[in-house]
Design a protein around this motif. Structure first.
Motif, PDB file in Angstrom:
ATOM      1  N   THR A   1       0.837  -1.204   0.000  1.00  0.00           N
ATOM      2  CA  THR A   1       0.000   0.000   0.000  1.00  0.00           C
ATOM      3  C   THR A   1       0.867   1.248   0.000  1.00  0.00           C
ATOM      4  OG1 THR A   1      -0.093   0.125   2.420  1.00  0.00           O
ATOM      5  CG2 THR A   1      -1.780  -1.210   1.314  1.00  0.00           C
ATOM      6  N   LEU A   2       0.258   2.369  -0.370  1.00  0.00           N
ATOM      7  CA  LEU A   2       0.959   3.649  -0.356  1.00  0.00           C
ATOM      8  C   LEU A   2       1.381   4.028   1.061  1.00  0.00           C
ATOM      9  CD1 LEU A   2       1.890   6.252  -1.763  1.00  0.00           C
ATOM     10  CD2 LEU A   2      -0.436   7.135  -1.487  1.00  0.00           C
ATOM     11  N   SER A   3       0.560   3.697   2.050  1.00  0.00           N
ATOM     12  CA  SER A   3       0.895   4.045   3.438  1.00  0.00           C
ATOM     13  C   SER A   3       2.169   3.347   3.883  1.00  0.00           C
ATOM     14  CB  SER A   3      -0.261   3.686   4.371  1.00  0.00           C
ATOM     15  OG  SER A   3      -0.516   2.291   4.351  1.00  0.00           O
ATOM     16  N   ALA A   4       2.420   2.155   3.375  1.00  0.00           N
ATOM     17  CA  ALA A   4       3.662   1.451   3.710  1.00  0.00           C
ATOM     18  C   ALA A   4       4.877   2.202   3.157  1.00  0.00           C
ATOM     19  CB  ALA A   4       3.621   0.029   3.157  1.00  0.00           C
ATOM     20  N   VAL A   5       4.728   2.766   1.964  1.00  0.00           N
ATOM     21  CA  VAL A   5       5.810   3.563   1.372  1.00  0.00           C
ATOM     22  C   VAL A   5       6.056   4.807   2.218  1.00  0.00           C
ATOM     23  CG1 VAL A   5       6.566   4.824  -0.672  1.00  0.00           C
ATOM     24  CG2 VAL A   5       5.214   2.734  -0.922  1.00  0.00           C
ATOM     25  N   GLU A   6       4.974   5.484   2.605  1.00  0.00           N
ATOM     26  CA  GLU A   6       5.106   6.710   3.397  1.00  0.00           C
ATOM     27  C   GLU A   6       5.723   6.418   4.763  1.00  0.00           C
ATOM     28  OE1 GLU A   6       1.365   9.291   1.616  1.00  0.00           O
ATOM     29  OE2 GLU A   6       1.007   7.830   3.198  1.00  0.00           O
ATOM     30  N   THR A   7       5.344   5.299   5.366  1.00  0.00           N
ATOM     31  CA  THR A   7       5.940   4.923   6.656  1.00  0.00           C
ATOM     32  C   THR A   7       7.433   4.710   6.512  1.00  0.00           C
ATOM     33  OG1 THR A   7       3.861   3.899   7.392  1.00  0.00           O
ATOM     34  CG2 THR A   7       5.902   3.227   8.504  1.00  0.00           C
ATOM     35  N   TRP A   8       7.834   4.025   5.451  1.00  0.00           N
ATOM     36  CA  TRP A   8       9.266   3.777   5.228  1.00  0.00           C
ATOM     37  C   TRP A   8      10.020   5.100   5.021  1.00  0.00           C
ATOM     38  CZ3 TRP A   8      13.268   4.695   1.967  1.00  0.00           C
ATOM     39  CH2 TRP A   8      14.381   3.873   2.066  1.00  0.00           C
TER      40      TRP A   8
END
Length: 300
Positions: free
Chosen positions: A288-295
């Motif tokens: 998900t996009l949220s996983a990218v933002e968290t990273w």
């Protein structure tokens, strides 16, 4: 691309651009001058200082400007240290001060800002996030010009052509019109340093060979080449590799999680080669996009 240098070049040609970013401006904004100053003992160098006219019936407010496209966890220490020392030494010239920090997005901002929170929340310090200003077509010509420096290589040509059209339609004075067109051309020359003159001309549908800024940009490149020789060649190759890696990473992320918001694109563009390689391995696990933002938030 040294975006801070481009911004200061824009401010030097047209100081009023700074005030187009702010909700309010001094009544004598048109008479401000842009300068860079050095403060000795200890030596500080302030790249962006907007000086009020010496003869004015209005309060003399000096504006300090910082363009920050790279993460710097000591930015506020340096900015306020320089500004306060300069204001202390020039107290007889000014009545007050303001500070403006220009970021591509919130991700580039200094995270550890606790000691300066009172200043950051005051009406004397203004943080501008270019990614949040909105559609360039709906903004003033000057602000749209600044946003061009942050456009991706896929978006920049179309934005530049629209700006050229707007300049011809909105600016009647030939001198001002040429100055703004030269600003646009300068940004594109730096943005697409790997392209030939003919390729840039075809992309923008303009002739650059007679442009003063184009000649200056080419001369700057020749001077740097004479000074740095093989070292510059290696640095340019490293920069090209870095841009290729960024482009590849953005394409892979798009395929993995879908279209990316500007904040994520800016965050990826701030990564160094080692971080990009790590992200290239990590993105295989993203769903998900949220996983990218968290990273990205964990890195910045």
């Amino acid at each position: 691309m040294r975006r801070d240098s481009l911004f200061y070049s824009l401010f030097r040609q047209r100081p009023t651009l700074l005030f187009e970013l702010l909700n309010s401006s001094p009544p004598n904004a048109d008479n401000y001058e842009f300068d860079s100053v050095a403060v000795k003992e200890p030596k500080f160098e302030i790249d962006g200082v907007f000086l009020p006219p010496s003869e004015s019936p209005y309060p003399k407010v000096v504006y300090f400007c910082e363009v920050q496209f790279q993460k710097d966890e000591l930015l506020y220490e340096r900015l306020f240290g320089e500004a306060f020392l300069y204001f202390y030494r020039q107290r007889h010239r000014f009545d007050n001060w303001q500070a403006v920090i220009i970021y591509p997005s919130r991700i580039a901002e200094q995270a550890l800002s606790g000691p300066y929170q009172a200043l950051l929340n005051s009406n004397q310090v203004h943080r501008i996030y270019l990614s949040e200003l909105g559609d360039p077509q709906q903004l003033s010509l000057g602000v749209s010009l600044m946003l061009l420096t942050t456009a991706s290589q896929g978006q920049a040509p179309d934005q530049a052509r629209r700006l050229l059209q707007r300049t011809q339609a909105e600016i009647n004075d030939p001198g001002q019109q040429n100055a703004i067109m030269e600003m646009i051309i300068t940004i594109m020359v730096y943005q697409f340093a790997q392209m030939s003159r003919r390729e840039i001309e075809a992309m923008l549908d303009v002739q650059l060979q007679d442009s003063r800024v184009y000649q200056e940009a080419k001369e700057e490149g020749r001077q740097e080449g004479r000074q740095e020789g093989r070292q510059e060649g290696r640095q340019e190759e490293q920069l090209r590799n870095l841009e290729r890696q960024r482009s590849l990473t953005l394409r892979l992320l798009t395929r993995k999680v879908g279209p990316l918001p500007e904040t994520v694109i800016h965050a990826v563009q701030l990564l160094n080669m080692t971080q990009l390689e790590t992200l290239g391995e990590a993105l295989l696990d993203f769903e998900t996009l949220s996983a990218v933002e968290t990273w990205l938030n964990s890195v910045h």
